[in-house]
Each structure stands twice: as C-alpha cells, then as structure tokens.
Design a protein around this motif. Structure first.
Motif, PDB file in Angstrom:
ATOM      1  N   ARG A  89     -23.069  -8.084  23.304  1.00  0.00           N
ATOM      2  CA  ARG A  89     -22.496  -7.852  24.631  1.00  0.00           C
ATOM      3  C   ARG A  89     -22.988  -8.882  25.640  1.00  0.00           C
ATOM      4  NH1 ARG A  89     -18.510  -5.358  26.770  1.00  0.00           N
ATOM      5  NH2 ARG A  89     -19.526  -3.892  28.196  1.00  0.00           N
ATOM      6  N   LYS A  90     -24.302  -9.116  25.645  1.00  0.00           N
ATOM      7  CA  LYS A  90     -24.905  -9.978  26.676  1.00  0.00           C
ATOM      8  C   LYS A  90     -24.727 -11.462  26.352  1.00  0.00           C
ATOM      9  CE  LYS A  90     -26.496  -6.482  29.038  1.00  0.00           C
ATOM     10  NZ  LYS A  90     -25.930  -6.124  30.367  1.00  0.00           N
ATOM     11  N   ALA A  91     -25.120 -11.834  25.130  1.00  0.00           N
ATOM     12  CA  ALA A  91     -25.063 -13.250  24.768  1.00  0.00           C
ATOM     13  C   ALA A  91     -23.677 -13.642  24.253  1.00  0.00           C
ATOM     14  CB  ALA A  91     -26.122 -13.574  23.719  1.00  0.00           C
ATOM     15  N   ARG A  93     -20.850 -11.920  24.827  1.00  0.00           N
ATOM     16  CA  ARG A  93     -19.817 -11.491  25.785  1.00  0.00           C
ATOM     17  C   ARG A  93     -18.620 -10.841  25.091  1.00  0.00           C
ATOM     18  NH1 ARG A  93     -21.219 -13.301  30.707  1.00  0.00           N
ATOM     19  NH2 ARG A  93     -22.624 -15.081  30.846  1.00  0.00           N
ATOM     20  N   LEU A  94     -18.884 -10.075  24.057  1.00  0.00           N
ATOM     21  CA  LEU A  94     -17.820  -9.357  23.369  1.00  0.00           C
ATOM     22  C   LEU A  94     -17.507  -8.051  24.081  1.00  0.00           C
ATOM     23  CD1 LEU A  94     -18.537 -11.409  21.083  1.00  0.00           C
ATOM     24  CD2 LEU A  94     -18.118  -9.548  19.466  1.00  0.00           C
TER      25      LEU A  94
END
Length: 328
Positions: A89-91, A93-94
């Motif tokens: 999610r963070k790295a 960005r899915l």
C-alpha cells in the motif's frame, strides 16, 4: 557435496527441468496440454501423499518436539500478510484489494515448493523433522483469513454479496489441498508405519515421477503468465523476489529459537519464502473479485515460484547451515 554442487543438482534435477520444459513449450507454441482431469488427479495424489507420509512420521514423534515449531509457523504466517499489506500500500501504492490479495498469497504457502525442498534435501542426504508436513498444513489458511480481514477493514469490497468473505474462508478450509493434507496427516498418524507399508509403493515409490508430470503442467501455466510481466511492473517484480528472501531469513531465526535441525530449518524457511497459487487464488477470486489477477497470479506463479524452485531453495539451505554453524 558443497552448496554450489547442491544448487547445480537442483537446477539439473528432472523436477526442475520438467518445469522448464513446460515454460519452453508455451514459447514454441506447442500444442502440449494436460487434460483438466489429469492435472486435478495429480494434485490430489500429491497432497494426499504428503499428508500420509507426514502423518506416519508424526505417529513416531513426541508432541513436545514439534509444538514449538508449530507455534512459530503459525505466528509467522499470521504476521507476514500484515507487513506485506503495508509495503504494498505505502511503497507500491496498490489499491486495498490488490494489496490484500498479494498479502494473502505471500502469507500462505506452496505445497509444490514444499515437495521440491523435501526432494532436494533427500537428494543431498540431509535429514529433517518428520512433522514438516504439519507445518505446511498449519501455514496454508491463516494468512488468507488475515488478508481478507484487512481488506474488509480497509474498505475493499468483500465480494458480490454479504458474507462472501466468510464463504471464502469456508471454501479455503474445505478446499482439496487443505482437506487432503489434514486428512492425510490424520490417516497416516492413525495407521503408523505398519499400516502405511501396503500402500507405500504407490505413495512413495511413484511420488517423484508423478511430481515431474505435475511440474510440467505448472510450467505450462507459468509460461502463459510470463507475458503479464508488464502488468506487475518493476516494483512487484522486486517484491516477488525480495520478500521470499526476507521471510526465509525470519524463519531461519525462529527455527534456531525452537531448536530445529538444519534440514527442518531449510524446509521452514522455504515454506515462509513460498507463495500460494492454489488455495489463495481460489479465496481471493471469491472474496475480492475486484483484485487484479495479473498482479497476484503473475507475482506468485510466474515470479516467486520459479525463483524458489531454481535459486531460492539452495540459498535457504545455505542460510540454515550458516545459522547452525554460527549458533554452534
């Protein structure tokens, strides 16, 4: 035999070469194809065989010797989807659904990779604990449950109807892989070595030959997914290679804490490094239909699986040997 010789033996084993042949068949546009009934039959055979042999070993193993490794395995497979989801999610960005789907795959395990490391250790003459199949059975389902719970909490759609996440959980726990593994363990434990002896020629002597056929079919499936590399992108390619190494390293440390042998440590590390492409896709397809199969199937089957099969297993054994040497 040193680690380079072991790695060469693994790469040139019939099991790995059959997988490569399947991939090559796709690229030369061969008409080679396994009927669905044959592929399904091979899968049933392999899962039941693993369970039976593990159950026989369990029947001769005191509970106190494997309760620690079982707890370590359960804890790790519950934790992996948590940090995988955050990283994706963070790295990466899915979207929440895609991140949860991938977290489910990388928290769960691959039974075929488990068989590959067992075969590799057998060829090298390295002993391992008989309860290893129990680790496989314990680690297959929990991460999928955690990942689906994360998706629901994050607001990702939980399927087309109310309660579909629970339906997915039921589907996974009742799936043929889980049913045959757990059922085989129970049957093998109840039968013991004497009860297993009459069927041993079928479930032990024929095992590697039928595994070659199964890997040939998986090579065909993986070859068809290689064209999806562009979909997963550079980040997911890195994720599919780096996370197995990280998870294997954590498993090696846990193995030392619970007193596992070098062979047992290599198996636990390989399980932690593997990703599911049977149980997890079935659950994700049902509970998170909006998740992109181009992401989770390509990363798991076309990237992580061949990496572990051809490169990862020798590396995980080397990690286990190093840890045992440094600890001694």
């Amino acid at each position: 035999m040193n680690i380079l010789e072991l790695a060469q033996t693994n790469l040139l084993s019939p099991i790995v070469l059959c997988f490569v042949l399947g991939v090559a068949a796709v690229y030369i546009k061969s008409d080679l194809k396994f009927p669905d009934q044959v592929a399904g039959g091979l899968s049933i055979y392999l899962m039941l065989s693993i369970g039976l042999k593990g159950g026989v070993e369990l029947s001769q193993t005191p509970f106190s010797t494997f309760v620690g490794p079982l707890i370590a395995a359960l804890g790790l497979c519950l934790a992996i989807p948590l940090w995988c989801y955050v990283i994706l999610r963070k790295a990466g960005r899915l979207a929440a659904a895609d991140a949860a789907a991938l977290a489910a795959h990388y928290g769960s395990v691959s039974a075929v990779t488990f068989v590959a490391v067992q075969t590799y250790l057998d060829a090298a003459g390295i002993r391992y604990e008989g309860f290893a199949p129990a680790l496989l059975a314990v680690m297959e389902v929990p991460a999928i449950v955690v990942a689906l719970a994360i998706a629901k909490r994050a607001g990702a759609k939980a399927g087309a109807r109310e309660g579909s996440a629970m339906d997915a959980l039921k589907a996974v726990t009742a799936s043929k892989s889980v049913l045959l593994l757990v059922g085989g363990l129970i049957i093998g434990a109840l039968a013991g070595p004497s009860g297993y002896a009459p069927v041993k020629p079928v479930f032990t002597d024929l095992f590697r030959g039928l595994l070659c056929l199964f890997l040939l079919d998986l090579g065909l499936q993986a070859g068809q997914r290689l064209k999806d590399f562009a979909k997963v992108g550079p980040f997911l390619v890195g994720f599919a290679i780096a996370m197995p190494l990280v998870h294997a390293g954590i498993a090696v440390l846990l193995s030392q804490l619970v007193g596992m042998s070098v062979g047992g440590t290599a198996i636990f590390a390989t399980l932690a490094a593997s990703s599911s492409y049977i149980a997890a896709p079935a659950a994700v397809r049902l509970a998170l239909p909006e998740a992109n199969p181009g992401y989770y199937l390509t990363a798991s089957l076309a990237l992580t699986f061949p990496f572990n099969l051809m490169v990862g297993i020798p590396v995980y054994l080397a990690m286990a040997q190093w840890a045992a040497g440094s600890g001694g």
